[in-house]
Scaffold this active site. Structure first.
Site, PDB file in Angstrom:
ATOM      1  N   ARG A   1       0.846  -1.192   0.000  1.00 18.90           N
ATOM      2  CA  ARG A   1       0.000   0.000   0.000  1.00 18.90           C
ATOM      3  C   ARG A   1       0.886   1.248   0.000  1.00 18.90           C
ATOM      4  O   ARG A   1       1.885   1.303   0.727  1.00 18.90           O
ATOM      5  CB  ARG A   1      -0.905   0.001   1.224  1.00 18.90           C
ATOM      6  CG  ARG A   1      -1.972  -1.077   1.200  1.00 18.90           C
ATOM      7  CD  ARG A   1      -2.686  -1.176   2.531  1.00 18.90           C
ATOM      8  NE  ARG A   1      -1.794  -1.630   3.588  1.00 18.90           N
ATOM      9  CZ  ARG A   1      -2.172  -1.848   4.841  1.00 18.90           C
ATOM     10  NH1 ARG A   1      -3.443  -1.641   5.182  1.00 18.90           N
ATOM     11  NH2 ARG A   1      -1.315  -2.272   5.742  1.00 18.90           N
TER      12      ARG A   1
ATOM     13  N   ASP B   1      -1.820   1.325  -5.260  1.00 23.79           N
ATOM     14  CA  ASP B   1      -3.180   1.252  -4.752  1.00 23.79           C
ATOM     15  C   ASP B   1      -3.958   0.302  -5.654  1.00 23.79           C
ATOM     16  O   ASP B   1      -4.339   0.663  -6.773  1.00 23.79           O
ATOM     17  CB  ASP B   1      -3.819   2.644  -4.763  1.00 23.79           C
ATOM     18  CG  ASP B   1      -5.250   2.640  -4.245  1.00 23.79           C
ATOM     19  OD1 ASP B   1      -5.729   1.556  -3.833  1.00 23.79           O
ATOM     20  OD2 ASP B   1      -5.888   3.702  -4.267  1.00 23.79           O
ATOM     21  N   LEU B   2      -4.184  -0.914  -5.192  1.00 20.75           N
ATOM     22  CA  LEU B   2      -4.833  -1.921  -6.026  1.00 20.75           C
ATOM     23  C   LEU B   2      -6.298  -1.585  -6.318  1.00 20.75           C
ATOM     24  O   LEU B   2      -6.895  -2.179  -7.224  1.00 20.75           O
ATOM     25  CB  LEU B   2      -4.750  -3.292  -5.357  1.00 20.75           C
ATOM     26  CG  LEU B   2      -3.343  -3.866  -5.203  1.00 20.75           C
ATOM     27  CD1 LEU B   2      -3.394  -5.198  -4.465  1.00 20.75           C
ATOM     28  CD2 LEU B   2      -2.666  -4.027  -6.555  1.00 20.75           C
ATOM     29  N   LYS B   3      -6.869  -0.645  -5.577  1.00 17.27           N
ATOM     30  CA  LYS B   3      -8.248  -0.235  -5.840  1.00 17.27           C
ATOM     31  C   LYS B   3      -8.335   0.850  -6.907  1.00 17.27           C
ATOM     32  O   LYS B   3      -9.435   1.215  -7.333  1.00 17.27           O
ATOM     33  CB  LYS B   3      -8.899   0.256  -4.540  1.00 17.27           C
ATOM     34  CG  LYS B   3      -9.022  -0.830  -3.473  1.00 17.27           C
ATOM     35  CD  LYS B   3      -9.674  -0.289  -2.215  1.00 17.27           C
ATOM     36  CE  LYS B   3      -9.780  -1.377  -1.141  1.00 17.27           C
ATOM     37  NZ  LYS B   3     -10.402  -0.862   0.105  1.00 17.27           N
TER      38      LYS B   3
ATOM     39  N   ARG C   1      -8.514 -12.682   1.786  1.00 19.86           N
ATOM     40  CA  ARG C   1      -9.633 -13.602   1.959  1.00 19.86           C
ATOM     41  C   ARG C   1     -10.179 -13.979   0.581  1.00 19.86           C
ATOM     42  O   ARG C   1     -10.030 -13.226  -0.385  1.00 19.86           O
ATOM     43  CB  ARG C   1     -10.737 -12.953   2.785  1.00 19.86           C
ATOM     44  CG  ARG C   1     -10.384 -12.762   4.246  1.00 19.86           C
ATOM     45  CD  ARG C   1     -11.648 -12.504   5.056  1.00 19.86           C
ATOM     46  NE  ARG C   1     -11.377 -11.620   6.183  1.00 19.86           N
ATOM     47  CZ  ARG C   1     -12.277 -11.280   7.094  1.00 19.86           C
ATOM     48  NH1 ARG C   1     -13.508 -11.746   7.001  1.00 19.86           N
ATOM     49  NH2 ARG C   1     -11.964 -10.465   8.084  1.00 19.86           N
TER      50      ARG C   1
ATOM     51  N   ARG D   1     -12.465  -9.243  -6.783  1.00 18.89           N
ATOM     52  CA  ARG D   1     -13.068  -7.910  -6.778  1.00 18.89           C
ATOM     53  C   ARG D   1     -12.087  -6.849  -7.245  1.00 18.89           C
ATOM     54  O   ARG D   1     -12.492  -5.812  -7.789  1.00 18.89           O
ATOM     55  CB  ARG D   1     -13.590  -7.570  -5.374  1.00 18.89           C
ATOM     56  CG  ARG D   1     -14.776  -8.438  -4.945  1.00 18.89           C
ATOM     57  CD  ARG D   1     -15.473  -7.861  -3.733  1.00 18.89           C
ATOM     58  NE  ARG D   1     -14.651  -7.934  -2.528  1.00 18.89           N
ATOM     59  CZ  ARG D   1     -14.619  -8.978  -1.712  1.00 18.89           C
ATOM     60  NH1 ARG D   1     -15.324 -10.072  -1.987  1.00 18.89           N
ATOM     61  NH2 ARG D   1     -13.873  -8.956  -0.617  1.00 18.89           N
TER      62      ARG D   1
ATOM     63  N   HIS E   1      -6.519 -15.807  13.039  1.00 23.50           N
ATOM     64  CA  HIS E   1      -5.059 -15.764  13.030  1.00 23.50           C
ATOM     65  C   HIS E   1      -4.529 -17.137  13.434  1.00 23.50           C
ATOM     66  O   HIS E   1      -5.294 -18.074  13.672  1.00 23.50           O
ATOM     67  CB  HIS E   1      -4.532 -14.676  13.967  1.00 23.50           C
ATOM     68  CG  HIS E   1      -4.570 -13.303  13.366  1.00 23.50           C
ATOM     69  ND1 HIS E   1      -3.909 -12.985  12.201  1.00 23.50           N
ATOM     70  CD2 HIS E   1      -5.191 -12.162  13.771  1.00 23.50           C
ATOM     71  CE1 HIS E   1      -4.112 -11.713  11.912  1.00 23.50           C
ATOM     72  NE2 HIS E   1      -4.891 -11.194  12.849  1.00 23.50           N
ATOM     73  N   ASP E   2      -3.221 -17.222  13.542  1.00 24.69           N
ATOM     74  CA  ASP E   2      -2.544 -18.492  13.792  1.00 24.69           C
ATOM     75  C   ASP E   2      -3.170 -19.275  14.938  1.00 24.69           C
ATOM     76  O   ASP E   2      -3.457 -20.475  14.807  1.00 24.69           O
ATOM     77  CB  ASP E   2      -1.067 -18.223  14.082  1.00 24.69           C
ATOM     78  CG  ASP E   2      -0.228 -19.490  14.081  1.00 24.69           C
ATOM     79  OD1 ASP E   2      -0.265 -20.241  15.077  1.00 24.69           O
ATOM     80  OD2 ASP E   2       0.468 -19.731  13.089  1.00 24.69           O
TER      81      ASP E   2
ATOM     82  N   ASP F   1       0.930 -20.403  10.444  1.00 25.09           N
ATOM     83  CA  ASP F   1       1.459 -19.469   9.454  1.00 25.09           C
ATOM     84  C   ASP F   1       2.659 -20.045   8.703  1.00 25.09           C
ATOM     85  O   ASP F   1       2.768 -19.888   7.484  1.00 25.09           O
ATOM     86  CB  ASP F   1       1.897 -18.170  10.140  1.00 25.09           C
ATOM     87  CG  ASP F   1       0.720 -17.273  10.496  1.00 25.09           C
ATOM     88  OD1 ASP F   1      -0.431 -17.654  10.202  1.00 25.09           O
ATOM     89  OD2 ASP F   1       0.945 -16.195  11.067  1.00 25.09           O
TER      90      ASP F   1
END
Length: 370
Positions: free
Chosen positions: A38, A72-74, A97, A103, A138-139, A168
């Site tokens: 990011r 910025d992937l969006k 996820r 998307r 999480h783990d 992980d």
């Protein structure tokens, strides 16, 4: 010697631990890894403590030898700028996820149209499908869900916190690396790539092979009742007179005979006791002397017993120094150096360079198409 992954181009969209450790292993074997972050603050791991200059020591250790692109992937223009990199890439690694990359326009179906030879690896906690696929976790949650955490319970019934991020690393990073290599080999034969679904929770069951085997015969394991969960005197941690601890694992009869003789007990007599009573008898014997006394007494004998030491002491152990485990270094973007993370890549496959850098955020922006 040319490294085995020289020429392999990896696009890494993952963050934190599983994906970055996987791409570190690929990089250490010669792959060219580009990490996408990011623009504002990059991989969240950069902000962890303690720090080595601007970035955390965690980030520096996990991202040695990689490039960094801030994007910025969006942004509507993101996909177009990534197309040239996707076209020439061999591996794409992501850790969102299920559905997130779709998307963003970067799901497997889309990128496979751009590059059908691409090996696309998705690491998630519970996989790409199933009732828990989109569950935040999480783990610790994966270890709990896979039945492993319950087996650490003490006498009060409360499970203990694992000191390592088992899911992980052992359930995510390592299986991802293995399957990426298999997919690259298969691509040599088929000419096409594949989408790899790496589920960290799934991969924890292999570590419990013994419990699954016993369970198939109706003997499901319980804490403090089985060989490796504390139900045997032959696999225990014992306190010494000076408050130190010995990790004793003389499982086989020959080792058990040596161990019991050296601590002044009779193996045949112990065999007539219940496991709990036998464990108590061994604990009493061990508690009579210091850890140094026992290690001196055990020296030269096969007893499968080690002193429990701190990570600080382990890192300074002459054995690991003799194996050159910490000889390599990583340089931060600001120029500070620290020992590099020892990784399970054989030295013959690794770069001859002893020092590689961790990237500054966005240092390789020029790789994107304008």
């Amino acid at each position: 010697m040319t490294q085995p992954l020289t020429g392999v181009k990896v696009l890494d969209f993952s963050t934190l631990l599983p994906g970055p450790l996987c791409s570190l292993l690929l990089a250490e074997a010669g792959a060219d890894v580009v990490k996408f972050e990011r623009p504002s603050h990059g991989d969240e791991m950069r902000s962890y403590e303690p720090r080595a200059d601007v970035d955390s020591t965690n980030f520096v250790l996990l991202n040695r030898g990689k490039k960094s692109v801030a994007i910025d992937l969006k942004s509507p223009a993101a996909i177009d700028s990534l197309v040239p990199l996707i076209e020439e890439a061999d591996v794409l690694l992501e850790q969102f996820r299920p559905g997130v990359m779709d998307r963003l326009g970067l799901g497997y179906a889309n990128v496979a149209k751009i590059n059908p030879r691409l090996v696309y690896c998705s690491i998630t906690g519970f996989g790409q499908h199933g009732p828990k696929a989109n569950q935040a976790a999480h783990d610790l949650n994966y270890v709990a869900a896979a039945g492993m955490l319950a087996l650490t319970a003490g006498t009060d019934g409360k499970p203990g916190l694992p000191p390592a991020l088992i899911a992980d690393i052992a359930g995510g990073a390592y299986p991802a690396m293995i399957n990426i290599l298999l997919a690259l080999r298969q691509r040599e034969q088929s000419g096409t790539g594949v989408h790899l679904d790496i589920a960290m929770a799934d991969n924890l069951f292999a570590f419990q092979y013994w419990g699954l085997g016993a369970g198939s015969r109706g003997q499901w394991p319980r804490p403090a009742s089985d060989l490796v969960t504390g139900g045997s005197p032959r696999y225990q941690v014992y306190r010494t007179a000076d408050g130190a601890f010995l990790a004793a694992a003389p499982i086989e009869d020959k080792f058990w005979a040596n161990f019991t003789t050296l601590i002044g007990l009779d193996a045949a007599a112990l065999a007539r006791l219940s496991p709990a009573d036998a464990t108590a008898a061994v604990a009493t014997a061990v508690a009579m002397h210091t850890a140094d006394y026992w290690m001196d007494r055990f020296a030269g004998h096969d007893v499968c017993t080690s002193r429990v030491v701190s990570l600080e002491d382990a890192a300074a152990d002459p054995h690991f120094a003799a194996r050159h485990l910490f000889d390599r270094t990583v340089r931060t973007a600001a120029g500070t150096t620290m020992p590099a993370l020892p990784v399970p890549i054989a030295p013959v496959f690794r770069s001859t360079s002893q020092e590689l850098a961790s990237p500054a955020l966005g240092a390789d922006r020029a790789l994107l198409r304008p």
